[in-house]
Motif scaffolding. Structure first.
Motif, short mmCIF file in Angstrom:
data_model
loop_
_atom_site.label_atom_id
_atom_site.label_comp_id
_atom_site.label_asym_id
_atom_site.label_seq_id
_atom_site.Cartn_x
_atom_site.Cartn_y
_atom_site.Cartn_z
N PHE A 9 0.83 -1.20 0.00
CA PHE A 9 0.00 0.00 0.00
C PHE A 9 0.87 1.26 0.00
O PHE A 9 1.86 1.33 0.71
CB PHE A 9 -0.94 0.01 1.21
CG PHE A 9 -1.92 -1.13 1.21
CD1 PHE A 9 -2.75 -1.35 0.12
CD2 PHE A 9 -1.99 -2.01 2.28
CE1 PHE A 9 -3.65 -2.41 0.10
CE2 PHE A 9 -2.89 -3.07 2.26
CZ PHE A 9 -3.72 -3.28 1.18
N ARG A 10 0.47 2.22 -0.80
CA ARG A 10 1.13 3.53 -0.92
C ARG A 10 2.52 3.46 -1.55
O ARG A 10 3.18 4.48 -1.68
CB ARG A 10 1.23 4.26 0.44
CG ARG A 10 -0.09 4.67 1.06
CD ARG A 10 -0.84 5.74 0.33
NE ARG A 10 -0.12 6.98 0.15
CZ ARG A 10 -0.63 8.03 -0.53
NH1 ARG A 10 -1.84 7.96 -1.06
NH2 ARG A 10 0.07 9.13 -0.68
N ALA A 11 2.99 2.26 -1.90
CA ALA A 11 4.28 2.16 -2.61
C ALA A 11 3.97 2.15 -4.11
O ALA A 11 2.89 1.71 -4.52
CB ALA A 11 5.01 0.88 -2.21
N PRO A 12 4.92 2.64 -4.93
CA PRO A 12 4.67 2.63 -6.38
C PRO A 12 4.33 1.23 -6.89
O PRO A 12 4.92 0.25 -6.44
CB PRO A 12 6.00 3.11 -6.96
CG PRO A 12 6.63 3.91 -5.86
CD PRO A 12 6.22 3.24 -4.59
N VAL A 329 0.86 4.47 -15.00
CA VAL A 329 -0.27 4.42 -14.06
C VAL A 329 0.05 5.13 -12.75
O VAL A 329 -0.79 5.87 -12.20
CB VAL A 329 -0.65 2.95 -13.76
CG1 VAL A 329 -1.68 2.89 -12.64
CG2 VAL A 329 -1.18 2.28 -14.99
N GLN A 330 1.24 4.92 -12.25
CA GLN A 330 1.57 5.46 -10.93
C GLN A 330 1.40 6.97 -10.87
O GLN A 330 0.94 7.53 -9.87
CB GLN A 330 2.99 5.07 -10.51
CG GLN A 330 3.32 5.42 -9.07
CD GLN A 330 2.33 4.78 -8.09
OE1 GLN A 330 2.00 3.61 -8.21
NE2 GLN A 330 1.85 5.55 -7.13
N ASP A 334 -0.75 9.04 -8.12
CA ASP A 334 -0.15 10.14 -7.33
C ASP A 334 -0.98 11.42 -7.48
O ASP A 334 -1.22 12.13 -6.51
CB ASP A 334 1.29 10.39 -7.78
CG ASP A 334 2.22 9.24 -7.38
OD1 ASP A 334 1.89 8.50 -6.43
OD2 ASP A 334 3.28 9.09 -8.03
N ALA A 335 -1.41 11.70 -8.71
CA ALA A 335 -2.17 12.93 -8.96
C ALA A 335 -3.53 12.88 -8.27
O ALA A 335 -4.09 13.92 -7.90
CB ALA A 335 -2.35 13.13 -10.47
N MET A 336 -4.07 11.67 -8.06
CA MET A 336 -5.37 11.55 -7.39
C MET A 336 -5.28 11.94 -5.91
O MET A 336 -6.29 12.25 -5.29
CB MET A 336 -5.91 10.12 -7.52
CG MET A 336 -6.47 9.83 -8.91
SD MET A 336 -7.17 8.16 -8.99
CE MET A 336 -7.99 8.22 -10.60
N ASP A 337 -4.09 11.91 -5.35
CA ASP A 337 -3.91 12.37 -3.96
C ASP A 337 -4.47 13.77 -3.77
O ASP A 337 -5.01 14.11 -2.73
CB ASP A 337 -2.42 12.41 -3.59
CG ASP A 337 -1.91 11.07 -3.05
OD1 ASP A 337 -2.73 10.18 -2.78
OD2 ASP A 337 -0.69 10.95 -2.88
N THR A 338 -4.27 14.57 -4.80
CA THR A 338 -4.66 15.99 -4.69
C THR A 338 -5.77 16.34 -5.69
O THR A 338 -5.95 17.51 -6.02
CB THR A 338 -3.43 16.89 -4.93
OG1 THR A 338 -2.72 16.41 -6.08
CG2 THR A 338 -2.50 16.86 -3.74
N PHE A 339 -6.51 15.30 -6.14
CA PHE A 339 -7.66 15.51 -7.03
C PHE A 339 -7.29 16.30 -8.27
O PHE A 339 -8.05 17.14 -8.75
CB PHE A 339 -8.81 16.22 -6.27
CG PHE A 339 -9.43 15.37 -5.20
CD1 PHE A 339 -10.51 14.55 -5.48
CD2 PHE A 339 -8.92 15.37 -3.91
CE1 PHE A 339 -11.08 13.76 -4.50
CE2 PHE A 339 -9.49 14.58 -2.91
CZ PHE A 339 -10.56 13.78 -3.21
#
Ligand SMILES: [Zn+2]
Ligand SMILES: [Zn+2]
Length: 350
Positions: A9-12, A329-330, A334-339
């Motif tokens: 989880f949370r790893a690339p 994909v990664q 990552d971008a979804m963290d900040t919408f």
């Protein structure tokens, strides 16, 4: 085959070479041609939803929004053949339990979640189990990109607007959150005769909502959204679509409704809420508000949805914001963290 695999989880995600899936009894193997990257995958990657028993065992190849072509058919499969172009609901079902038998296969007693309970479409090939029931054949003019776009968020929005939300033409519909499911709801409700108001915190997403048919948009950072909705609609929306499960958003969605209004909630909670949000109970009672959970889209409703797509009434591929390669994909997660993503991101290069 190549795959992007969730190993921690949370790893690339790990880009790995793994054995191709096999056409086991009752299953087919599909060559994936387009695969959407869903906020649900971001939740899985985050390690969310252990509180509802929905966190995948690792390692797992995620991905539950795909379109592709059948390349191998297992023993016992009778209605799908090599060369068929198919998709599958993310909620693969048994077809025989009491819920499947009444057409509510999204509530199946033996639900499998593609890309969570078994490997999904972040790969060159994937398997569809119980294929006679779970393969949805695509009309000739519905391409793989459209199928990936329909995959989860679009069909979820379709179910929320038309079945759970029971939208009638001419009704006011307020959509909270202009992410993938929200933009889908805006497009679907508008195309089917609703007057849609979109609420979000980001102006670029609201601009996209306008291009998908919203007649008004509200930036929740700048305006009191429920108050603005009530003013625009003369007392509140008939139907709210809850695209996010955040505490404040759920309350705003309810307070945007007129008396007798309905909230169809599709957005689940995150770490902050862990499944629990408080609701304005007295208003719900006094105004006879209906709270409706909405998940996925039953198999039996796909022909209705696909015929509207085939005829061009609905245009899911318009919500695709970017196409990319499996190796990228990664960056989307990552971008979804900040919408930051706008519309669907779909893998088209494997
Ligand atoms: Zn079932
Ligand atoms: Zn999804």
């Amino acid at each position: 085959m190549k795959a992007a695999r969730l190993e921690q989880f949370r790893a690339p995600l790990a880009l790995v070479e793994v054995d191709d899936p096999t056409a086991d009894e009752g299953s087919v193997v599909v060559k994936v041609e387009a695969e959407g990257i869903c906020r649900t995958d971001w939740h899985f990657w985050n390690g969310d939803w252990g509180w509802v028993g929905m966190s995948p065992e690792l390692p797992r190849i995620m991905g539950h929004e795909f379109g592709g072509t059948v390349v191998a058919v297992g023993a016992g499969v009778t209605s799908v053949t090599v060369g068929d172009r198919v998709t599958t609901p993310f909620h693969e079902a048994c077809g025989r339990c009491q819920f499947c038998l009444i057409g509510r296969s999204n509530l199946c007693d033996h639900l499998e979640f593609t890309g969570a309970t078994h490997d999904g479409g972040y790969a060159e090939y994937t398997q569809i189990r119980n294929a006679d029931y779970n393969c949805i054949k695509l009309p000739d003019n519905v391409d793989a990109l459209s199928a990936a776009a329909i995959g989860c968020r679009y069909m979820t929005a379709f179910h929320a607007v038309t079945r759970q939300g029971r939208m009638a033409p001419g009704e006011w519909v307020v959509v909270y959150g202009a992410g993938g499911v929200g933009l889908s709801a805006v497009q679907i409700a508008s195309a089917l005769g609703g007057q849609v108001i979109a609420v979000d915190l980001a102006d670029d997403k609201l601009a996209k909502a306008t291009s998908e048919g919203a007649v008004h948009t509200i930036n929740g950072r700048l305006q009191d959204a429920p108050k603005a909705v009530r003013e625009l609609t003369g007392g509140g929306a008939h139907l709210a679509i809850g695209g996010l499960g955040a505490q404040a958003v759920v309350q705003q969605a309810i307070m945007s409704l007129r008396k007798g209004g309905r909230l169809a909630q599709v957005g689940l909670t995150s770490q902050a809420e862990q499944g629990q949000v408080s609701i304005p109970l007295d208003y719900i009672i006094e105004a006879e508000i209906e709270l409706l959970g909405s998940v996925g889209n039953p198999h039996a409703d796909y022909p209705r949805l696909l015929s509207l797509v085939s005829r061009g009434v609905l245009k899911p591929s318009r919500i695709v914001g970017q196409t990319l390669a499996l190796s990228e994909v990664q960056g989307v997660l990552d971008a979804m963290d900040t919408f930051e993503t706008v519309g669907f991101s779909v893998i088209t290069e494997f």
